[in-house]
Design a protein around this motif. Structure first.
Motif, PDB file in Angstrom:
ATOM      1  N   ASP A  53       0.830  -1.211   0.000  1.00  0.00           N
ATOM      2  CA  ASP A  53       0.000   0.000   0.000  1.00  0.00           C
ATOM      3  C   ASP A  53       0.864   1.259   0.000  1.00  0.00           C
ATOM      4  O   ASP A  53       0.537   2.250  -0.673  1.00  0.00           O
ATOM      5  CB  ASP A  53      -0.925   0.006   1.219  1.00  0.00           C
ATOM      6  N   ARG A  54       1.983   1.232   0.752  1.00  0.00           N
ATOM      7  CA  ARG A  54       2.860   2.408   0.789  1.00  0.00           C
ATOM      8  C   ARG A  54       3.449   2.690  -0.589  1.00  0.00           C
ATOM      9  O   ARG A  54       3.521   3.847  -1.039  1.00  0.00           O
ATOM     10  CB  ARG A  54       3.989   2.194   1.807  1.00  0.00           C
ATOM     11  N   VAL A  55       3.878   1.639  -1.270  1.00  0.00           N
ATOM     12  CA  VAL A  55       4.495   1.823  -2.588  1.00  0.00           C
ATOM     13  C   VAL A  55       3.456   2.275  -3.612  1.00  0.00           C
ATOM     14  O   VAL A  55       3.716   3.180  -4.412  1.00  0.00           O
ATOM     15  CB  VAL A  55       5.194   0.523  -3.035  1.00  0.00           C
ATOM     16  N   ILE A  56       2.286   1.659  -3.593  1.00  0.00           N
ATOM     17  CA  ILE A  56       1.224   2.067  -4.525  1.00  0.00           C
ATOM     18  C   ILE A  56       0.846   3.526  -4.290  1.00  0.00           C
ATOM     19  O   ILE A  56       0.635   4.300  -5.225  1.00  0.00           O
ATOM     20  CB  ILE A  56      -0.010   1.158  -4.391  1.00  0.00           C
ATOM     21  N   GLY A  57       0.757   3.904  -3.023  1.00  0.00           N
ATOM     22  CA  GLY A  57       0.427   5.302  -2.706  1.00  0.00           C
ATOM     23  C   GLY A  57       1.476   6.267  -3.223  1.00  0.00           C
ATOM     24  O   GLY A  57       1.145   7.323  -3.797  1.00  0.00           O
ATOM     25  N   ALA A  58       2.766   5.913  -3.041  1.00  0.00           N
ATOM     26  CA  ALA A  58       3.834   6.779  -3.542  1.00  0.00           C
ATOM     27  C   ALA A  58       3.788   6.867  -5.064  1.00  0.00           C
ATOM     28  O   ALA A  58       3.937   7.953  -5.651  1.00  0.00           O
ATOM     29  CB  ALA A  58       5.193   6.253  -3.086  1.00  0.00           C
ATOM     30  N   CYS A  59       3.535   5.732  -5.718  1.00  0.00           N
ATOM     31  CA  CYS A  59       3.523   5.719  -7.185  1.00  0.00           C
ATOM     32  C   CYS A  59       2.316   6.453  -7.756  1.00  0.00           C
ATOM     33  O   CYS A  59       2.404   7.047  -8.836  1.00  0.00           O
ATOM     34  CB  CYS A  59       3.570   4.288  -7.695  1.00  0.00           C
ATOM     35  N   ALA A  60       1.194   6.434  -7.042  1.00  0.00           N
ATOM     36  CA  ALA A  60       0.039   7.210  -7.497  1.00  0.00           C
ATOM     37  C   ALA A  60       0.394   8.692  -7.543  1.00  0.00           C
ATOM     38  O   ALA A  60       0.035   9.416  -8.486  1.00  0.00           O
ATOM     39  CB  ALA A  60      -1.156   6.968  -6.573  1.00  0.00           C
ATOM     40  N   SER A  61       1.155   9.140  -6.532  1.00  0.00           N
ATOM     41  CA  SER A  61       1.608  10.528  -6.515  1.00  0.00           C
ATOM     42  C   SER A  61       2.624  10.772  -7.631  1.00  0.00           C
ATOM     43  O   SER A  61       2.605  11.821  -8.295  1.00  0.00           O
ATOM     44  CB  SER A  61       2.226  10.842  -5.148  1.00  0.00           C
ATOM     45  N   PHE A  62       3.516   9.792  -7.861  1.00  0.00           N
ATOM     46  CA  PHE A  62       4.488   9.916  -8.944  1.00  0.00           C
ATOM     47  C   PHE A  62       3.786  10.055 -10.301  1.00  0.00           C
ATOM     48  O   PHE A  62       4.194  10.854 -11.148  1.00  0.00           O
ATOM     49  CB  PHE A  62       5.400   8.682  -8.994  1.00  0.00           C
ATOM     50  N   VAL A  63       2.744   9.248 -10.504  1.00  0.00           N
ATOM     51  CA  VAL A  63       2.024   9.265 -11.780  1.00  0.00           C
ATOM     52  C   VAL A  63       1.405  10.634 -12.034  1.00  0.00           C
ATOM     53  O   VAL A  63       1.409  11.144 -13.161  1.00  0.00           O
ATOM     54  CB  VAL A  63       0.966   8.143 -11.815  1.00  0.00           C
ATOM     55  N   ASP A  64       0.887  11.258 -10.981  1.00  0.00           N
ATOM     56  CA  ASP A  64       0.340  12.607 -11.126  1.00  0.00           C
ATOM     57  C   ASP A  64       1.432  13.583 -11.572  1.00  0.00           C
ATOM     58  O   ASP A  64       1.216  14.441 -12.452  1.00  0.00           O
ATOM     59  CB  ASP A  64      -0.271  13.086  -9.806  1.00  0.00           C
ATOM     60  N   GLU A  65       2.609  13.458 -10.958  1.00  0.00           N
ATOM     61  CA  GLU A  65       3.720  14.342 -11.302  1.00  0.00           C
ATOM     62  C   GLU A  65       4.196  14.083 -12.734  1.00  0.00           C
ATOM     63  O   GLU A  65       4.507  15.018 -13.486  1.00  0.00           O
ATOM     64  CB  GLU A  65       4.866  14.109 -10.315  1.00  0.00           C
ATOM     65  N   ILE A  66       4.233  12.815 -13.113  1.00  0.00           N
ATOM     66  CA  ILE A  66       4.645  12.448 -14.467  1.00  0.00           C
ATOM     67  C   ILE A  66       3.661  13.007 -15.499  1.00  0.00           C
ATOM     68  O   ILE A  66       4.050  13.525 -16.548  1.00  0.00           O
ATOM     69  CB  ILE A  66       4.754  10.916 -14.596  1.00  0.00           C
ATOM     70  N   SER A  67       2.388  12.907 -15.183  1.00  0.00           N
ATOM     71  CA  SER A  67       1.362  13.403 -16.096  1.00  0.00           C
ATOM     72  C   SER A  67       1.533  14.894 -16.366  1.00  0.00           C
ATOM     73  O   SER A  67       1.406  15.361 -17.504  1.00  0.00           O
ATOM     74  CB  SER A  67      -0.014  13.111 -15.495  1.00  0.00           C
ATOM     75  N   ALA A  68       1.863  15.635 -15.318  1.00  0.00           N
ATOM     76  CA  ALA A  68       2.081  17.073 -15.484  1.00  0.00           C
ATOM     77  C   ALA A  68       3.357  17.363 -16.277  1.00  0.00           C
ATOM     78  O   ALA A  68       3.440  18.355 -17.000  1.00  0.00           O
ATOM     79  CB  ALA A  68       2.156  17.746 -14.117  1.00  0.00           C
ATOM     80  N   PHE A  69       4.332  16.486 -16.183  1.00  0.00           N
ATOM     81  CA  PHE A  69       5.614  16.654 -16.869  1.00  0.00           C
ATOM     82  C   PHE A  69       5.502  16.350 -18.368  1.00  0.00           C
ATOM     83  O   PHE A  69       6.251  16.893 -19.179  1.00  0.00           O
ATOM     84  CB  PHE A  69       6.662  15.736 -16.220  1.00  0.00           C
TER      85      PHE A  69
END
Length: 321
Positions: A53-69
Motif C-alpha cells: 500500500d505504501r508503494v502504490i500510494g507513492a507511485c500514485a503521486s508519482f504518476v500525477d507528477e509524471i502526467s504534469a511533466f
C-alpha cells in the motif's frame, strides 16, 4: 527528449523526471519516498500488505507528477525486495492499474544501469561502482567513453543490504555490541569475496544509494540536505567510523534525532553504515567518492537510446509506457 523513470527499491521509491539533449541530462528533478517495501521480506519471503500500500500510494503521486511533466516515455523498475518476494505479482498488478509497465530486473541489470548512470561523471576513467541498497549490493567495474562501446566487467549482485542486515542481526533496541560485531563480520565475509576474485581493483571506488549519501549528511551535520554538496564528495573510512560510533548504543528513534538523518531511514541506517565500512575495508579503500547519480540516471539514458532507435549500451531494453 523528456523522460521519466521510477525505481522501486527495498527501502525507497524514487522518481526522476529529466530532459535529455545530445546525450546529456540538461534538466532534472528527483523525488524520494521511504516506503520500506522490503520490511520483513528476508524472514517471510513475502511483501506485506502495508508495504504494498505504501508503494502504490507513492507511485500514485508519482504518476500525477509524471502526467504534469508530459514525458515522451516512462520506465518503472523493481529490484531486490520484488525479486525475493513470492507475492510480487500483487504489487505489479497494482502498479499496472496506475498505467505503469513495471519490470522486476535482475541484479546484473541493476548493476549495469547504476554503472551507466554514474560513469558519465568519470568519462575515460576505470572505476568500481557499488550500489548498496536495502536488500542487495550491486557491483560493476569498467569505463565509459562517449561514442564508444560501454566496457563493464565484474558485474555482481550480492544479497546484502541495510534492511536485510538489520532484520537478521540488529534486532536489539538498541543493538548490542555483539550484534553489531556479528553483523559487521557477516558483511565483511560477503563483500571480501567480491574483491578476492577480482585482482587489480580500480583506484577509485564510487558508491551510490541512500545510505552513503546520508553518511555524508551525518558527517557534516547538514541541517538541510544539499545534493550539490553530496555529489562527488570524498567520504573517508574514518568519517564512516565516526558515524557508526555516533549511532552505537542508540535506538532507531534516537538515531532519527541525529543531524543529517531522515527519520524514516533511521531504523536501517546503522546496518547500512556497517556495510559501507566493510565494503571499504574489504576492498582496501581509505575513501570513496559519493555519487547522487545512480540507476535512475542510467535508466534515463537507456530510455533515450530506445526512443532514438539505438541499441541500449547496457544490453537491456526497458518496457516503456
Amino acid at each position: 527528449m523528456r523522460v521519466a523513470a521510477i525505481d522501486l527499491g527495498t527501502v525507497s521509491s524514487r522518481l526522476l523526471t529529466a530532459e535529455v539533449d545530445g546525450g546529456s541530462i540538461v534538466r532534472s528533478a528527483k523525488r524520494t519516498e521511504i516506503t520500506d517495501l522490503g520490511q520483513g521480506v528476508d524472514a517471510t519471503g513475502l511483501l506485506s500488505d502495508e508495504a504494498i500500500d505504501r508503494v502504490i500510494g507513492a507511485c500514485a503521486s508519482f504518476v500525477d507528477e509524471i502526467s504534469a511533466f508530459e514525458p515522451d516515455a516512462v520506465c518503472c523498475t523493481l529490484t531486490s525486495a520484488a525479486r525475493d518476494a513470492g507475492n510480487g505479482r500483487v504489487l505489479l498488478s497494482g502498479l499496472e492499474g496506475l498505467g505503469l509497465r513495471p519490470q522486476v530486473i535482475p541484479g546484473e541489470v541493476e548493476a549495469r544501469l547504476t554503472f551507466y548512470g554514474v560513469a558519465h561523471d568519470f568519462a575515460g576513467e576505470r572505476i568500481a561502482v557499488a550500489d548498496s541498497g536495502g536488500g542487495s549490493t550491486e557491483f560493476a567495474q569498467g569505463s565509459f567513453v562517449p561514442g564508444e562501446p560501454l566496457e563493464v566487467d565484474g558485474v555482481v549482485s550480492l544479497n546484502i543490504g541495510c534492511r536485510r542486515i538489520t532484520d537478521r542481526f540488529l534486532a536489539g533496541r538498541p543493538p548490542t555490541g555483539e550484534q553489531i560485531d556479528r553483523a559487521a563480520a557477516w558483511a565483511f565475509e560477503h563483500l571480501s569475496s567480491y574483491w578476492r576474485e577480482r585482482p587489480g581493483r580500480p583506484e577509485r571506488l564510487v558508491a551510490v544509494g541512500g545510505t552513503v549519501t546520508t553518511l555524508v549528511a551525518m558527517a557534516y551535520e547538514l541541517a538541510v540536505y544539499d545534493p550539490a554538496f553530496v555529489h562527488l564528495h570524498e567520504l573517508s573510512a574514518d568519517e564512516v567510523d565516526r558515524c557508526i560510533e555516533r549511532m552505537r548504543g542508540r535506538t532507531a528513534a534516537q538515531i532519527a534525532e541525529l543531524p543529517g538523518i531522515q527519520p524514516k531511514r533511521a531504523p536501517v541506517m546503522l546496518g547500512g553504515a556497517l556495510i559501507i565500512r566493510e565494503l571499504m575495508r574489504a576492498g582496501g579503500y581509505d575513501s570513496l567518492t559519493v555519487s547522487e547519480n545512480s540507476l535512475l540516471v542510467g535508466m534515463a539514458h537507456t530510455i533515450c537510446e530506445v526512443l532514438g532507435g539505438e541499441r541500449p549500451a547496457i544490453g537491456w531494453t526497458p518496457a516503456l509506457s
